[in-house]
Design an enzyme around this catalytic site. Structure first.
Site, PDB file in Angstrom:
ATOM      1  N   SER A   1       0.818  -1.216   0.000  1.00  0.00           N
ATOM      2  CA  SER A   1       0.000   0.000   0.000  1.00  0.00           C
ATOM      3  C   SER A   1       0.855   1.271   0.000  1.00  0.00           C
ATOM      4  O   SER A   1       1.941   1.309   0.571  1.00  0.00           O
ATOM      5  CB  SER A   1      -0.917   0.021   1.225  1.00  0.00           C
ATOM      6  OG  SER A   1      -1.830  -1.045   1.193  1.00  0.00           O
TER       7      SER A   1
ATOM      8  N   PRO B   1       0.404   5.892   0.033  1.00  0.00           N
ATOM      9  CA  PRO B   1      -0.525   6.956   0.421  1.00  0.00           C
ATOM     10  C   PRO B   1      -1.577   7.260  -0.632  1.00  0.00           C
ATOM     11  O   PRO B   1      -2.720   7.575  -0.314  1.00  0.00           O
ATOM     12  CB  PRO B   1       0.403   8.159   0.641  1.00  0.00           C
ATOM     13  CG  PRO B   1       1.713   7.571   1.015  1.00  0.00           C
ATOM     14  CD  PRO B   1       1.820   6.304   0.213  1.00  0.00           C
TER      15      PRO B   1
ATOM     16  N   GLY C   1      -4.213   2.637  -2.370  1.00  0.00           N
ATOM     17  CA  GLY C   1      -4.444   1.567  -1.411  1.00  0.00           C
ATOM     18  C   GLY C   1      -4.863   0.319  -2.154  1.00  0.00           C
ATOM     19  O   GLY C   1      -4.042  -0.507  -2.550  1.00  0.00           O
ATOM     20  N   SER C   2      -6.169   0.185  -2.392  1.00  0.00           N
ATOM     21  CA  SER C   2      -6.669  -0.973  -3.140  1.00  0.00           C
ATOM     22  C   SER C   2      -6.337  -0.875  -4.626  1.00  0.00           C
ATOM     23  O   SER C   2      -6.348  -1.879  -5.332  1.00  0.00           O
ATOM     24  CB  SER C   2      -8.189  -1.084  -2.963  1.00  0.00           C
ATOM     25  OG  SER C   2      -8.515  -1.354  -1.611  1.00  0.00           O
TER      26      SER C   2
ATOM     27  N   ILE D   1       1.799  -0.506   6.631  1.00  0.00           N
ATOM     28  CA  ILE D   1       2.546  -1.752   6.492  1.00  0.00           C
ATOM     29  C   ILE D   1       2.557  -2.502   7.825  1.00  0.00           C
ATOM     30  O   ILE D   1       3.149  -2.050   8.809  1.00  0.00           O
ATOM     31  CB  ILE D   1       3.990  -1.477   6.012  1.00  0.00           C
ATOM     32  CG1 ILE D   1       3.969  -0.630   4.731  1.00  0.00           C
ATOM     33  CG2 ILE D   1       4.719  -2.800   5.789  1.00  0.00           C
ATOM     34  CD1 ILE D   1       3.111  -1.199   3.608  1.00  0.00           C
TER      35      ILE D   1
ATOM     36  N   ASP E   1      -4.439 -14.059  -3.556  1.00  0.00           N
ATOM     37  CA  ASP E   1      -5.322 -15.167  -3.916  1.00  0.00           C
ATOM     38  C   ASP E   1      -5.207 -16.303  -2.897  1.00  0.00           C
ATOM     39  O   ASP E   1      -6.176 -17.007  -2.624  1.00  0.00           O
ATOM     40  CB  ASP E   1      -4.952 -15.689  -5.314  1.00  0.00           C
ATOM     41  CG  ASP E   1      -6.166 -16.104  -6.127  1.00  0.00           C
ATOM     42  OD1 ASP E   1      -7.234 -15.500  -5.943  1.00  0.00           O
ATOM     43  OD2 ASP E   1      -6.049 -17.031  -6.948  1.00  0.00           O
TER      44      ASP E   1
ATOM     45  N   ARG F   1      -6.143 -14.229   1.002  1.00  0.00           N
ATOM     46  CA  ARG F   1      -7.397 -13.494   1.224  1.00  0.00           C
ATOM     47  C   ARG F   1      -8.428 -14.355   1.950  1.00  0.00           C
ATOM     48  O   ARG F   1      -9.167 -13.863   2.814  1.00  0.00           O
ATOM     49  CB  ARG F   1      -7.940 -12.989  -0.105  1.00  0.00           C
ATOM     50  CG  ARG F   1      -9.116 -12.046   0.018  1.00  0.00           C
ATOM     51  CD  ARG F   1      -9.344 -11.293  -1.274  1.00  0.00           C
ATOM     52  NE  ARG F   1      -8.471 -10.130  -1.371  1.00  0.00           N
ATOM     53  CZ  ARG F   1      -8.163  -9.526  -2.520  1.00  0.00           C
ATOM     54  NH1 ARG F   1      -8.627 -10.001  -3.663  1.00  0.00           N
ATOM     55  NH2 ARG F   1      -7.381  -8.456  -2.522  1.00  0.00           N
TER      56      ARG F   1
ATOM     57  N   GLU G   1      -6.276  -5.961   2.827  1.00  0.00           N
ATOM     58  CA  GLU G   1      -6.272  -6.980   1.763  1.00  0.00           C
ATOM     59  C   GLU G   1      -7.517  -6.887   0.887  1.00  0.00           C
ATOM     60  O   GLU G   1      -8.080  -7.890   0.442  1.00  0.00           O
ATOM     61  CB  GLU G   1      -6.106  -8.385   2.348  1.00  0.00           C
ATOM     62  CG  GLU G   1      -4.712  -8.614   2.912  1.00  0.00           C
ATOM     63  CD  GLU G   1      -4.447 -10.043   3.306  1.00  0.00           C
ATOM     64  OE1 GLU G   1      -4.855 -10.947   2.557  1.00  0.00           O
ATOM     65  OE2 GLU G   1      -3.827 -10.253   4.358  1.00  0.00           O
TER      66      GLU G   1
END
Length: 398
Positions: A128, A130, A133-134, A159, A240, A243, A364
């Site tokens: 991630s 600033p 993010g996603s 983090i 994958d 998650r 995540e």
């Protein structure tokens, strides 16, 4: 005593039941721990988990290579989370931080796995930023080639294990192509010159978190994990696998909330009778049990599919993560209500669960992002999405 009937579901094998028993015994003897000094507690947990052999499934065994077993990881996270959220965190980050090395690392890079599996080194996953993010493809951090080295410049934030990790898996832009196709992954030891802790981040459920600053951090070309431009694919492959385990942790929190609520309703007297006798309370408990079982089915379905050889379980893992984390939030909220004032008293187990669960709906891949992932998967060719194993392909044990 929590409901353990799920261990007999066909998704799981005898080795998973044995693993669950071993974990339960260790947790009963060692958890919870004092969270007063979070950094020290996390270091101590990693060391103890490693010494007990509980970190072994978090990374590939270089002496007997094989795929990561997602069901084993899920059982571990569910069990640890039910006993102590920080213990779950310590376990999970060892796996997430080394996931790229396990799946794509060179033999030299995999030497680190011996240390992380024994609890002798702490790992972190620096993804991630600033501004992204996603939206991983929108990453700003760069890795510029300079002779036989790469120079990393930029910032990472949120983090986990930031500030206490010994190694970081870092995703940075190498520029082979625009967007996601121009990212690469690197293994960066924490003592590399130029890598600094820019800020420690405090959150509602205390965990070691930090923002990292990379000021012309020079690493050899051999630090690259996989190939140039593979960073996005590597990051998505790691997610994958892991998650589904986020859903498992949420499931552990929800089970503990349900157990505490049953005990409270059975022992608490109200209007001359146990709280359990109130139909509204029975309704809450029934809803909580339903949510727990439905979440467990989605979590272990996704984990089973991955372990059986499905090339991708993007939809299944997103469903498991989304449903389990969102419903766990509802289960724990009902637990707070059933406990009344005690449910918001600092130090009470239900109050700590209320603080622990919220972050799982964000990291995540936030819940809203999981909905986008699921919808995009539904838009694909129905024949291709009909089975996680592909058309005319049966599950195969790996």
């Amino acid at each position: 005593m929590p409901d353990r009937s799920f261990l007999d579901w066909p998704f799981l094998e005898q080795r998973h039941r044995d693993w669950a028993e071993r974990l339960e015994a260790w947790c009963a003897a060692n958890l919870p721990v004092d969270h007063g000094d979070v950094d020290a507690a996390c270091r101590d947990l990693v060391a103890k988990l490693g010494k007990a052999g509980i970190l072994e499934p978090t990374a590939l065994d270089t002496t007997a290579p094989g795929p990561l077993d997602v069901r084993t990881l899920c059982i571990a996270r569910e069990t640890l989370a039910r006993h102590d959220g920080l213990a779950d965190f310590a376990f999970a980050m060892q796996g997430l931080g080394t996931g790229a090395i396990s799946l794509f690392g060179s033999d030299q890079q995999r030497n680190w796995l011996r240390k992380t599996r024994k609890g002798e080194a702490i790992s972190a996953f620096a993804l991630s930023e600033p501004r992204s993010g996603s939206d991983v493809a929108n990453m700003d951090m760069t890795a510029r080639r300079d002779g036989g080295d790469f120079i990393l410049s930029g910032e990472k934030t949120w983090i986990s294990n930031g500030g206490i990790a010994d190694i970081y898996t870092v995703i940075a832009r190498t520029g082979e192509a625009p967007g996601a196709k121009g990212l690469s992954a690197f293994l960066v030891p924490a003592d590399t010159p130029g890598l600094k802790i820019a800020e420690r981040i405090e959150v509602v459920a205390p965990h070691p978190l930090a923002s990292l600053s990379f000021q012309d951090v020079r690493v050899p070309a051999s630090a690259m994990i996989g190939k140039p431009g593979d960073g996005f694919r590597i990051a998505m492959s790691v997610l994958d696998v892991f998650r589904s385990t986020v859903g498992a942790a949420a499931l552990g929190f929800a089970r503990r909330a349900l157990d505490e609520s049953i005990a409270r309703a059975s022992s608490r007297q109200l209007f001359g009778a146990p709280l359990f006798d109130l139909q509204m309370v029975q309704g809450h408990l029934a809803d909580m049990a339903l949510d727990v079982d439905a979440a467990a089915l989605l979590v272990y379905r996704a984990a089973w599919a991955k372990d059986m050889g499905a090339p991708r379980v993007t939809r299944e893992a997103a469903m498991a993560k989304l449903y389990a984390t969102d419903r766990a939030q509802e289960v724990i909220d009902k637990a707070v209500q059933i406990h009344g004032g005690d449910g918001v008293r600092r130090g009470h187990i239900v109050e700590s669960l209320y603080r622990e669960i919220r972050a799982l709906r964000i990291y995540e891949g936030a819940s809203d992002v999981q909905k986008v992932v699921i919808a995009r998967q539904l838009e694909r060719d129905p024949e291709k999405r009909a089975s996680v194993f592909g058309k005319d392909r049966a599950p195969t044990r790996r």
